[in-house]
Design an enzyme around this catalytic site. Sequence first.
Site, short mmCIF file in Angstrom:
data_model
loop_
_atom_site.label_atom_id
_atom_site.label_comp_id
_atom_site.label_asym_id
_atom_site.label_seq_id
_atom_site.Cartn_x
_atom_site.Cartn_y
_atom_site.Cartn_z
N SER A 11 -8.36 2.43 -1.44
CA SER A 11 -9.85 2.14 -1.40
C SER A 11 -10.21 0.97 -0.62
CB SER A 11 -10.14 1.74 -3.05
OG SER A 11 -11.41 1.07 -3.10
N ILE A 14 -5.63 -1.88 -1.60
CA ILE A 14 -6.90 -2.19 -1.39
C ILE A 14 -7.07 -2.65 0.07
CG2 ILE A 14 -8.66 -4.13 -2.15
CD1 ILE A 14 -7.30 -4.05 -5.02
N CYS A 15 -8.45 -2.08 0.53
CA CYS A 15 -8.72 -2.43 1.74
C CYS A 15 -7.62 -2.11 2.85
CB CYS A 15 -9.50 -3.97 1.80
SG CYS A 15 -10.35 -4.09 3.40
N THR A 16 -7.34 -3.26 3.55
CA THR A 16 -6.20 -3.09 4.68
C THR A 16 -4.90 -2.79 3.81
OG1 THR A 16 -6.23 -5.28 5.07
CG2 THR A 16 -7.60 -4.15 6.58
N THR A 54 -9.70 3.57 3.53
CA THR A 54 -9.53 1.96 3.57
C THR A 54 -10.95 1.57 4.09
OG1 THR A 54 -8.54 0.11 4.78
CG2 THR A 54 -9.02 1.99 5.97
#
Length: 299
Positions: free
Chosen positions: A138, A86-88, A106
């Site tokens: 994501s 998730i994200c970073t 990302t």
Amino acid sequence: MGMAALSAFEMANLVLGRLAYQVHVLSEQGGPVRNSLGFAVESQPFGDGFFDTTVTIGSLRVKPSTPGLLAYLREAAGTSRRVAGICTGAYVLAEAGLLDGRRATTHWSHARSLQRLYPAVKVEEDRIFSVDGNVWTSAGLDLAVALVEDDFGSEVAKAVARKLVVYLRRPGGQSQFSALLDLEPRSDRVRRALVHAKEKLTNELSVEELAAAANLSPRQFSRLFRQETGQTPAKAVEHLRLEAARVMMEEGRHSMDVIARETGFADRERMRRASLRAYGQPPQVVRRSFESSRISALE
């Protein structure tokens, strides 16, 4: 932000009326882990337990991971049904070598840095989420909702999105940027007009219609709209229509004629010209890129 996405699994349990998901928070050493807001989250240490899905989250400031974390993720990639970032968290998966040769995404503000640091990764910088094999990445909350949909179908995912007060469950290929957010109107009147336009794309959406939704005269509305968004109402409506058309193209269930009609372009030629102005590509090319992504994901 990454921890917040895990709420989707709690909401899924509520929707399903049973304990479909058990969430375990892990860290290398276990115990309290301080987050970027300054308070601690309790965690369990890495162990030999098997998890159906392993999700990693990153931090606001990307930093090198420990050898223990990378080793754990490499092992999880072989034992878990799915591994997600998730994200970073995508940086951590890339550092572990789990994204080499794979498509990944990302948060938009980190995408180019991810590509520069890990050139073996095929970074799709403007996707909501990417799936390549058993590896999911994501920008944020959408990934957790998509995992729920993968497990229990679209109706459960929609119910979870409603409980999370998410406007809708966005397809993975949709842009991280929303046309409504990009316009950033300051006043409620202009915002009401834009929401009206998004919900009534098959209407003509003339200045007079939008002005009526904003409870302004056409002249007042046009002046205020340009002041707040820097665009004409016609250009903003075109962006909203193109955004809706892209979503329908990714779904792959509709002909170009149907997409043009349902998004208010009336005919394929008008939609083609708008697509060329906005993306430099005709709709057929945009659609083929979505179809190629779906085929790659299946492979």
